[in-house]
Design an enzyme around this catalytic site. Structure first.
Site, PDB file in Angstrom:
ATOM      1  N   GLU A  44     -70.547 -27.550  34.646  1.00 43.28           N
ATOM      2  CA  GLU A  44     -71.930 -28.096  34.960  1.00 43.28           C
ATOM      3  C   GLU A  44     -72.062 -29.464  34.293  1.00 43.28           C
ATOM      4  O   GLU A  44     -71.838 -29.779  33.056  1.00 43.28           O
ATOM      5  CB  GLU A  44     -72.836 -27.225  34.435  1.00 43.28           C
ATOM      6  CG  GLU A  44     -74.327 -27.550  34.879  1.00 43.28           C
ATOM      7  CD  GLU A  44     -75.300 -26.457  34.609  1.00 43.28           C
ATOM      8  OE1 GLU A  44     -76.620 -26.402  35.188  1.00 43.28           O
ATOM      9  OE2 GLU A  44     -75.275 -25.615  33.561  1.00 43.28           O
ATOM     10  N   LYS A 118     -78.378 -27.171  42.869  1.00 46.08           N
ATOM     11  CA  LYS A 118     -78.890 -25.939  42.219  1.00 46.08           C
ATOM     12  C   LYS A 118     -80.415 -25.609  42.610  1.00 46.08           C
ATOM     13  O   LYS A 118     -81.182 -26.247  42.313  1.00 46.08           O
ATOM     14  CB  LYS A 118     -78.615 -25.886  40.604  1.00 46.08           C
ATOM     15  CG  LYS A 118     -79.072 -25.025  39.674  1.00 46.08           C
ATOM     16  CD  LYS A 118     -78.627 -25.393  38.342  1.00 46.08           C
ATOM     17  CE  LYS A 118     -79.010 -24.222  37.372  1.00 46.08           C
ATOM     18  NZ  LYS A 118     -78.605 -24.603  35.998  1.00 46.08           N
ATOM     19  N   CYS A 155     -74.562 -22.412  37.649  1.00 48.19           N
ATOM     20  CA  CYS A 155     -74.958 -21.450  36.297  1.00 48.19           C
ATOM     21  C   CYS A 155     -75.952 -20.691  36.447  1.00 48.19           C
ATOM     22  O   CYS A 155     -75.861 -19.432  36.960  1.00 48.19           O
ATOM     23  CB  CYS A 155     -75.393 -22.809  35.487  1.00 48.19           C
ATOM     24  SG  CYS A 155     -75.475 -22.155  33.492  1.00 48.19           S
TER      25      CYS A 155
END
Length: 280
Positions: A44, A118, A155
């Site tokens: 990330e 994300k 994540c």
């Protein structure tokens, strides 16, 4: 297209500056290519520290456009050089006030295929991401690459099953999950959630975590990155929990069809019964 895909991931320590961080990943990618890898993914916001441990406006400086920023362009050159598909997670600026936690996907010939933003943005101690990022608004793309169908989930997304399923429904064979997670918060979940997602959705998952302690907080990123197959079994050993590491593994994509026939989870889905899942 090859049945067995040699895939790679990198878990890295922060170097202190963007130039050396990118250069280090380029060398890992070249080594992966020398080992025969055809696809690689990074952690990330790979070219920056995990600045979300604090809430300070100075950290907007890490943001750049996607695909027209310097990092993605450099990764396009790297893809052309190595002949690998590359998953490139960066801090994206779309326009003033519009920032996203993003991963660009680049094909083996250097062409930009698209990006994933994300969806789920945490805001808890040590992970102040809502200060920086808007929630993703670009859907759940699966990219047709030189190695097959590749998706991305980033994540905190991994705690939410809906996106994993969306990627499976769109044909993903391999999903990269670049992350930054530390020992005290979720280490007991790290070896549960991604294998469970691989089983439930019957594809391969590449789980990537940072490693080490960085300058903006005391989060102890514990590495232990891995590949997991559609049966929920690790492909080879997990990476170190303390050291930087390049992980290269052979993934037999034929296993996806075998498992989907044996377990038939997609056949037995009941979308007609799931309306309540999307009610506020």
């Amino acid at each position: 297209m090859a049945t067995v895909v040699r895939a790679a991931l990198v878990q890295a320590t922060w170097t202190g500056d963007t130039e050396s961080m990118i250069a280090k990943h380029e060398e890992h990618a070249r080594e992966a290519a020398r080992q025969g890898a055809k696809v690689i993914g990074f952690q990330e916001v790979f070219n920056a520290p995990y600045f979300c441990q604090v809430q300070e406006p100075e950290h907007y400086r890490w943001a750049e456009p996607v695909p027209d920023g310097p990092t993605v362009r450099r990764m396009q050159d790297l893809a052309r050089e190595t002949g690998m598909v590359i998953v490139v997670p960066v801090f994206e600026i779309e326009g003033e006030g519009f920032y996203y936690n993003t991963a660009a996907v680049i094909d083996s010939d250097g062409s930009y295929l698209g990006k994933y933003r994300k969806h789920h943005i945490p805001q808890v101690k040590g992970f102040w991401e809502k200060y920086y990022f808007r929630p993703g608004n670009a859907g759940w793309p699966v990219f047709d690459t030189a190695v097959g169908k590749v998706g991305v989930y980033i994540c905190y997304d991994r705690h939410f099953p809906e996106g994993w399923r969306q990627l499976g429904l769109q044909g993903a064979q391999l999903v990269y999950n670049p992350s930054a997670t530390h020992r005290g918060l979720s280490s007991h979940l790290w070896q549960l959630e991604q294998p469970a997602a691989a089983v439930a959705n019957e594809y391969f998952v590449a789980a990537i975590n940072r490693v080490g302690i960085e300058e903006y907080g005391d989060n102890d990123f514990y590495g232990t990155s891995y590949f997991v197959d559609p049966r929920g079994q690790f492909v080879g050993d997990l990476a170190s929990d303390k050291e930087e590491e390049l992980v290269v593994r052979d993934l037999d994509f034929d296993l996806i069809g075998t498992v989907r026939q044996q377990w038939a989870f997609y056949r037995d889905r009941r979308p007609d019964a799931y309306e309540g899942l999307v009610r506020p």
